[in-house]
Design a protein around this motif. Structure first.
Motif, short mmCIF file in Angstrom:
data_model
loop_
_atom_site.label_atom_id
_atom_site.label_comp_id
_atom_site.label_asym_id
_atom_site.label_seq_id
_atom_site.Cartn_x
_atom_site.Cartn_y
_atom_site.Cartn_z
N THR A 29 0.84 -1.20 0.00
CA THR A 29 0.00 0.00 0.00
C THR A 29 0.87 1.25 0.00
O THR A 29 1.92 1.30 0.65
N ALA A 30 0.43 2.26 -0.73
CA ALA A 30 1.20 3.49 -0.82
C ALA A 30 1.27 4.21 0.53
O ALA A 30 2.26 4.88 0.83
N CYS A 74 9.16 7.05 3.16
CA CYS A 74 10.23 7.47 2.27
C CYS A 74 11.50 7.82 3.03
O CYS A 74 12.61 7.51 2.58
N GLU A 75 11.37 8.44 4.19
CA GLU A 75 12.56 8.80 4.97
C GLU A 75 13.29 7.56 5.47
O GLU A 75 14.53 7.51 5.45
N GLU A 76 12.54 6.55 5.88
CA GLU A 76 13.17 5.32 6.34
C GLU A 76 13.87 4.60 5.20
O GLU A 76 14.96 4.03 5.38
N ILE A 77 13.27 4.59 4.00
CA ILE A 77 13.91 3.96 2.84
C ILE A 77 15.24 4.64 2.53
O ILE A 77 16.26 3.99 2.31
N ALA A 78 15.24 5.97 2.52
CA ALA A 78 16.47 6.70 2.24
C ALA A 78 17.52 6.43 3.31
O ALA A 78 18.71 6.24 3.00
N ARG A 79 17.09 6.38 4.56
CA ARG A 79 18.04 6.14 5.66
C ARG A 79 18.63 4.73 5.58
O ARG A 79 19.83 4.54 5.78
N ASP A 80 17.80 3.74 5.26
CA ASP A 80 18.30 2.36 5.18
C ASP A 80 19.27 2.18 4.02
O ASP A 80 20.27 1.45 4.15
N LEU A 81 18.99 2.81 2.88
CA LEU A 81 19.89 2.68 1.74
C LEU A 81 21.24 3.33 2.03
O LEU A 81 22.29 2.78 1.68
N VAL A 94 25.83 8.39 -1.41
CA VAL A 94 25.98 9.56 -0.56
C VAL A 94 24.70 10.37 -0.43
O VAL A 94 24.59 11.24 0.44
N TRP A 95 23.72 10.12 -1.31
CA TRP A 95 22.47 10.88 -1.25
C TRP A 95 21.35 10.02 -1.81
O TRP A 95 21.51 9.35 -2.84
N VAL A 96 20.22 10.02 -1.12
CA VAL A 96 19.06 9.22 -1.52
C VAL A 96 17.80 10.07 -1.37
O VAL A 96 17.64 10.79 -0.36
N SER A 97 16.92 9.98 -2.34
CA SER A 97 15.62 10.63 -2.26
C SER A 97 14.56 9.62 -2.68
O SER A 97 14.67 8.99 -3.74
N ALA A 98 13.55 9.45 -1.86
CA ALA A 98 12.44 8.53 -2.16
C ALA A 98 11.13 9.31 -2.13
O ALA A 98 10.91 10.13 -1.23
N SER A 99 10.28 9.07 -3.11
CA SER A 99 9.00 9.75 -3.18
C SER A 99 7.99 8.85 -3.87
O SER A 99 8.35 8.03 -4.72
N VAL A 100 6.73 9.02 -3.49
CA VAL A 100 5.63 8.28 -4.10
C VAL A 100 4.94 9.20 -5.09
O VAL A 100 4.44 10.26 -4.72
N LYS A 131 3.70 4.87 -8.38
CA LYS A 131 5.12 4.60 -8.63
C LYS A 131 5.95 5.11 -7.46
O LYS A 131 5.76 6.23 -6.97
N LEU A 132 6.86 4.26 -6.98
CA LEU A 132 7.84 4.65 -5.95
C LEU A 132 9.13 5.01 -6.68
O LEU A 132 9.78 4.15 -7.29
N VAL A 133 9.49 6.29 -6.64
CA VAL A 133 10.67 6.79 -7.34
C VAL A 133 11.80 6.96 -6.32
O VAL A 133 11.65 7.68 -5.33
N ILE A 134 12.92 6.28 -6.57
CA ILE A 134 14.09 6.36 -5.70
C ILE A 134 15.24 6.91 -6.53
O ILE A 134 15.65 6.29 -7.52
N GLN A 135 15.75 8.07 -6.13
CA GLN A 135 16.88 8.69 -6.80
C GLN A 135 18.10 8.60 -5.89
O GLN A 135 18.01 8.94 -4.70
N VAL A 136 19.22 8.14 -6.43
CA VAL A 136 20.43 7.96 -5.64
C VAL A 136 21.57 8.70 -6.32
O VAL A 136 21.56 8.95 -7.54
N LYS A 137 22.56 9.04 -5.51
CA LYS A 137 23.81 9.61 -6.01
C LYS A 137 24.94 8.85 -5.36
O LYS A 137 25.00 8.74 -4.14
#
Length: 433
Positions: free
Chosen positions: A138-139, A144-151, A159-165, A169-175
């Motif tokens: 379920t959306a 999203c904050e926990e996903i970014a922290r775990d990654l 070094v940088w993660v952004s997660a958004s719904v 679609k769950l969009v995860i952007q990483v650097k």
């Protein structure tokens, strides 16, 4: 766009106004605030559009101005519902479809990972599945904050993660930190635990090389230009000595060493191509060949097929075309449609000539050189030659390259000098007693 949708929901008419003075009718409508649009002349009369609610107000105006108003066409939702008022199953199906779309919008049906180059999508998706993040959840349960922290905690090179719904679609952007290898990341984590929170990294040689230039921004340089170093030698230390006025070391400070270090070294190159290969000829254009096709619709774990792939071809390949249904830009549905085709072909054994083998190896070598340039390496000397044999051809030799030669490794943590001296004195005292 919005105005057109409102007009469709409320309903509107195309009317024809004719008579002695239709201009008086138009002026009267304007005076009473009745909206008219799409006005055009039509053979001595006027045609225009009018809202359904305003049509009931123009009867008195038509009598007063001596005009005749006739409805030519009806548009909008009220007329659509009235036309199909007896088709209850149709409206029930439309209601169920709308309800189904709403229910599907409450779940995540696609995970889109962007910006990753070192880590594959499959590796990151496997990690997310282990953390109970998957398609079908379920959306509202997505943190999203926990996903970014775990990654960030699981992968030190991220070094940088952004997660958004976005819709379904769950969009995860990483650097990623491209200067950190996977092996180094594990060593850094072990060093952080061993150092009890004191983090430091050295820069070590990744190849046996000659140092051409070194510019240190942070840390203690241990080599100079022209030095010959071995793989694994420390080039810049992340440990800085703290000294007192007498010049004695009283402690250490640890940091992440930073420097631009260029070296020159030789790297081997070898590539082999077999002389024999399989040549496939596809029989698309022959009129007497009918390819077997199967259409499929996949919704979750359910798959519906139409067609048949069973065939009597001697040699064939399966070609698959698949597409996920998407409403708009971010509303992905767990529904896939596509086509599978059994394509007949003929397989024959062919042999490359010597010139063809040389061309293939040359193209591969040029592609390898381009990949080295993308990594920041400059080829200064090329000693690669092509050797042709009876069953294969091989490109062998060495390349002399210049480029970055430093990689991060954990700094060795040393005990504090003052604590070490005190421990040594206590040991001597205990020995004298």
């Amino acid at each position: 766009m919005i105005r057109s949708m409102i007009r469709y929901i409320k309903g509107y008419l195309l009317i024809r106004v004719e008579g002695y003075s239709p201009e008086r009718f138009l002026n009267a409508c304007s005076h009473r605030g009745i909206a008219l649009w799409g006005l055009r002349s039509a053979g001595g009369a006027y045609e225009m559009y009018m809202a359904l609610k305003d049509f009931r107000r123009i009867k008195a105006l038509a009598r007063k101005t001596g005009t005749k108003v006739r409805v030519k066409r009806r548009y909008g939702l009220p007329f659509f519902l009235h036309r199909y008022r007896k088709r209850k199953l149709f409206f029930a199906g439309a209601f169920l479809a709308a309800a189904l779309v709403y229910v599907l919008s409450l779940f995540i049906w696609e995970i889109d990972i962007r910006g990753n180059s070192r880590r594959t999508d499959e590796a990151l998706l496997a990690f997310l599945r282990a953390e109970d993040i998957h398609c079908g959840m379920t959306a509202g349960s997505v943190d999203c904050e926990e996903i970014a922290r775990d990654l960030r905690a699981a992968y030190s090179d991220i070094v940088w993660v952004s997660a958004s719904v976005q819709g379904t679609k769950l969009v995860i952007q990483v650097k990623e930190n491209n200067h950190l290898s996977a092996k180094t990341q594990g060593n850094l984590q072990d060093a952080g635990e061993a150092g009890q929170g004191e983090e430091g990294t050295d820069l070590a040689a990744q190849e046996d090389c000659t140092i051409l230039s070194i510019v240190t921004r942070k840390g203690t340089p241990l080599v100079h230009e022209g030095d010959q170093v071995k793989k694994g030698d420390i080039l810049v230390s992340g440990r800085v000595d703290l000294k007192d006025d007498a010049g004695e070391v009283t402690g250490y400070r640890y940091c992440q060493a930073q420097a631009d270090i260029t070296g020159e070294y030789q790297m081997p190159y070898e590539d082999t191509v077999a002389r024999e290969y399989k040549e496939r000829t596809y029989e698309y254009d022959k009129g007497n060949i009918r390819m077997q096709e199967e259409y499929f619709l996949q919704a979750g774990s359910w798959t519906f097929t139409l067609g048949w792939l069973k065939n009597s071809y001697r040699e064939y390949e399966y070609h698959v075309e698949e597409r996920q249904l998407i409403l708009g830009e971010n509303f992905s549905l767990p529904v896939f449609i596509g086509k599978r085709t059994a394509v007949p072909c003929q397989v024959a054994s062919e042999s490359y000539t010597d010139s063809q083998l040389q061309q293939i190896l040359s193209r591969r070598f040029e592609r390898a050189c381009r990949e080295l340039k993308k990594k920041g390496l400059e080829i200064t000397e090329n000693d690669v030659k092509i050797y042709t044999e009876q069953n294969a051809a091989c490109a062998r030799g060495t390349l002399t390259v210049r480029g970055p030669v430093a990689g991060e490794v954990p700094t060795r943590i040393l005990p504090d000098p003052q604590v070490a001296d005190q421990t040594e004195r206590e040991d001597q005292t205990n020995g004298n007693e």
